[in-house]
Enzyme design. Sequence first.
Site, mmCIF file in Angstrom:
data_model
loop_
_atom_site.group_PDB
_atom_site.id
_atom_site.type_symbol
_atom_site.label_atom_id
_atom_site.label_comp_id
_atom_site.label_asym_id
_atom_site.label_seq_id
_atom_site.Cartn_x
_atom_site.Cartn_y
_atom_site.Cartn_z
ATOM 1 N N HIS A 9 -5.433 -0.661 5.573
ATOM 2 C CA HIS A 9 -4.703 0.300 6.388
ATOM 3 C C HIS A 9 -5.422 0.440 7.706
ATOM 4 C CE1 HIS A 9 -2.635 3.972 7.555
ATOM 5 N NE2 HIS A 9 -1.738 3.646 6.639
ATOM 6 N N ASP A 18 1.867 1.953 -0.355
ATOM 7 C CA ASP A 18 2.904 1.019 -0.792
ATOM 8 C C ASP A 18 2.555 0.298 -2.081
ATOM 9 O OD1 ASP A 18 4.623 1.545 1.255
ATOM 10 O OD2 ASP A 18 3.639 0.136 2.602
#
Length: 423
Positions: free
Chosen positions: A301, A358
Amino acid sequence: MSNAKLILEGKEYELPVVVGTEGEIAIDITKLRAQTGAITLDSGYGNTGSCKSAICFINGEKGILHYRGYPIEDLAENCSFPEVAYLVIYGDLPNKEQLEKFESDLRRHSLIREDMKKFYEGYPTAAHPMAVLSAMIGSLSTYYPDGDGEDLDLNIVRLLAKAPTIAAYAYKKMIGQPFMYPRNDLNYSENFLYMMFAVPTEEYQISPVFADALNLLLILHADHEQNCSTSTVRMVGSSQANLFSAISAGVGALWGPLHGGANQRVLEMLEMIRADGGNYKKYVDMAKDKNSGFRLMGFGHRVYKNYDPRARILKNMAEKVLAEVGKEDPLLEIAKKLEEVALSDEYFVERKLYPNVDFYSGIMYRAMGIPVNMFTVMFALGRIAGWIAHFKELREDPTARIYRPRQIYVGETNRKYVPLDQR
Ligand code: CMC
């Protein structure tokens, strides 16, 4: 805090320092170009604060996420999605009356105009539902002119209320079933499940576990400060374009596999590993090999350099959803093993690559019967709350200017035109 000093070509400049309420430090370069003639270069904007915002706080090093000062864990545990949407958009948790009114407004505005239903006839059956979502949200601006104050508030309610209807109709179109009108006796999450999965010919029982899971997923996706799609919404909004156009652009930005599209890619990756005999270690090795062009989807991320707090909450809920459907999902097993291996592998540890939101959401959507190409739409349904909040914050900021970054030009200089027959 004292000013920062910059020395450029032997000359010293003072730059003001701005400190946020959580102690974040920024060097204010608003006047840099006027004072020095130079600009900053920050490809991918990893070090650039594009605005001051009071909506969302992330500490990526510590894995902290707050909406309007409330930890995500508290909100996930206690709230409904409309309650969180209200908080994110209007700044405070609603009291009982405010929440009742907000929820009732969301119910009353959930129908889309009958003539808008005809738009679906024009889309190919194979159309990606993100394309349909973006187009339909953009089309709302043809019906509801934009304005400030009350008009904007009404359009905010319209958008939040109609988005699940638009999304569920996109799915029904895809599978050739009749559209199911929203029902005012259901809550936000139940209503979406109903519009997705009910058919006129039989009774549909809404699973309370699925409705809770969906509520949670929407809350966890509601905002994430200046990510790619939110920055897109602010970028479009900064030209004073209308709400629906800005959000439609945000849907487009979210669609990409490096952003919201990753949840679809995670599941495709897990399927691929299963089809390949479940050899997840091979894929970890591939992800480490820069020449392979393969990345572990759902890992890493831009902001979190620690476990994504949303992934932690989802991992627990994923177990409950799978228990509800009463079967083991081999993909969940692969996901868990992949996570275990990656978290202890030097490559991933060194680069602080942890599972992101996700990673587990796709497994949950799948168990709930939501098809893979709807996954990013699900992300969008939650994120619409945050997009709206950022649009509104920008609209109401008297100091806001049109977004207009600069560049460092590296192309050819001053070439002379060469006639066609001499090239
Ligand atoms: N698998 C393997 N290596 C990775 C991965 C991954 N998933 N992610 C990053 N790296 C490596 C990358 O190769 C680089 O290595 P090196 O320093 O040796 O060149 C290093 O880690 C830093 O990566 P980066 O690409 O510079 O980081 P970024 O901040 O530009 O990208 C990211 C962040 C999310 C786009 C990236 O981690 C990625 O592509 N992840 C997979 C896609 C994904 O899961 N996206 C969902 C993001 S969460 C939902 C959302 O908010 O949108």
